[in-house]
Design a protein around this motif. Structure first.
Motif, mmCIF file in Angstrom:
data_model
loop_
_atom_site.group_PDB
_atom_site.id
_atom_site.type_symbol
_atom_site.label_atom_id
_atom_site.label_comp_id
_atom_site.label_asym_id
_atom_site.label_seq_id
_atom_site.Cartn_x
_atom_site.Cartn_y
_atom_site.Cartn_z
ATOM 1 N N ASN A 183 17.681 20.195 -11.715
ATOM 2 C CA ASN A 183 18.419 20.071 -10.461
ATOM 3 C C ASN A 183 18.420 21.370 -9.667
ATOM 4 O OD1 ASN A 183 19.046 17.373 -10.693
ATOM 5 N ND2 ASN A 183 21.011 17.726 -11.707
ATOM 6 N N LEU A 184 18.449 22.499 -10.366
ATOM 7 C CA LEU A 184 18.388 23.780 -9.668
ATOM 8 C C LEU A 184 17.035 23.946 -8.980
ATOM 9 C CD1 LEU A 184 19.439 26.547 -8.883
ATOM 10 C CD2 LEU A 184 18.771 27.380 -11.148
ATOM 11 N N VAL A 185 15.970 23.592 -9.670
ATOM 12 C CA VAL A 185 14.637 23.668 -9.065
ATOM 13 C C VAL A 185 14.565 22.758 -7.840
ATOM 14 C CG1 VAL A 185 12.183 23.159 -9.438
ATOM 15 C CG2 VAL A 185 13.501 24.331 -11.215
ATOM 16 N N PHE A 186 15.161 21.568 -7.950
ATOM 17 C CA PHE A 186 15.187 20.628 -6.836
ATOM 18 C C PHE A 186 15.958 21.199 -5.643
ATOM 19 C CE2 PHE A 186 17.567 16.920 -4.953
ATOM 20 C CZ PHE A 186 16.507 16.443 -4.186
ATOM 21 N N LEU A 187 17.097 21.803 -5.903
ATOM 22 C CA LEU A 187 17.889 22.397 -4.815
ATOM 23 C C LEU A 187 17.101 23.505 -4.128
ATOM 24 C CD1 LEU A 187 21.475 22.661 -6.374
ATOM 25 C CD2 LEU A 187 20.754 21.153 -4.514
#
Length: 308
Positions: free
Chosen positions: A211-215
């Motif tokens: 999710n951090l990579v996505f953000l």
């Protein structure tokens, strides 16, 4: 967006945890000042500040309490002071925003969208003999929306611009990046963009590396140039800090987000968490930014331009 220098922020007390959960949580102005100064000495370039009623521990929008806190910090160190405009989700927009024209801080939080910010899961941790407001406040979030409308966001952004304050956008989900992009496309947001990805809140995006990579990738597509940092709730704090540091981002730690330094071991201060984050950063070859370096990175006006 990726820098060898890392900005460490200490979120010193917040509006989530209460004193019955940890004897180390700072509540009074003197405690908040002391722990902020200690966090700076441990490596924090910035401190994120909420005010509390010193008698009850309840989140407070009292401008004089906030002025006393930030003035006391400024007298003792050069740390960047980021004043909350989130304060408490139960406060009005006017209460939350009043600190900006009154104190003209260098940096202030700006919640980037509405959400269900649910804290009722903390109620079982409360002392049976604790003050009534704790149970009422935390339990009340189960049937409440933390409102940050487009009109409210525009008001925040314009008010901060008028007072020379850079917003630190608190991003709890990917849709909030679209909100920020909208205001930049409209020409309302013209200052440097600083994102704080806040993960692991019930009602927001779960705290995972995926999710951090996505953000981050979403922000790259939508915003282009920006600085970013990660804050994660509870047990996710240090795993997500390590991921952010490895990805070239900055990190927020502090007792607002997590009361522990190790599993089942309470952190005894904000400085203890800052020191731990600094150690991870150094192991990964990242350099800790001084307050002066962080000011230049974020385009801040400097401590001499504030109104406290």
């Amino acid at each position: 967006m990726k820098s060898r220098k890392v900005i460490l922020t200490a979120a010193v007390t917040g509006a989530v945890h209460v004193s019955s959960m940890s004897p180390y949580l700072p509540i009074t102005p003197e405690e908040i000042i002391r722990q902020s100064v200690e966090a700076c000495r441990a490596g924090a370039a910035a401190v994120h500040i909420h005010a509390r009623n010193p008698e009850t521990g309840e989140p407070s929008s009292d401008l004089e309490i906030m002025r006393r806190i930030v003035s006391g910090i400024k007298e003792q160190c050069d740390v960047i002071i980021c004043i909350t405009t989130g304060a408490s989700q139960m406060m009005t927009v006017e209460e939350r925003l009043s600190v900006v024209p009154a104190l003209k801080p260098e940096l202030a939080s700006c919640n980037a969208g509405s959400m269900n910010f649910v804290l009722s899961g903390l109620v079982p941790q409360l002392s049976a003999n604790g003050p009534a407001w704790e149970r009422r406040y935390l339990g009340g979030t189960y049937d409440n929306v933390f409102s940050n409308t487009y009109l409210g966001l525009e008001t925040y952004i314009r008010t901060m611009a008028e007072n020379g304050t850079i917003p630190e956008f608190e991003v709890y989900d990917a849709g909030m990046i679209n909100n920020i992009a909208y205001f930049r496309q409209k020409g309302i947001l013209t200052c440097p963009i600083y994102l704080q990805f806040v993960m692991g809140i019930q009602g927001g995006l779960p705290a995972t590396v995926d999710n951090l990579v996505f953000l981050r990738s979403t922000a790259e597509r939508q915003l282009g140039e920006f600085h970013w940092s990660v804050a994660a709730a509870g047990k996710h704090q240090f795993p997500m800090a390590a991921a952010a540091l490895a990805m070239g981002g900055s990190v927020r730690v502090g007792l607002e987000d997590n009361l522990y330094i190790l599993p089942r071991r309470l952190a005894e201060s904000n400085a203890q968490q800052v020191f731990a984050a600094a150690s991870i950063a150094k192991t990964l070859g990242r350099e800790i930014a001084t307050p002066g370096e962080a000011r230049r990175m974020l385009g801040l006006k400097g401590g001499s331009q504030v109104n406290y």
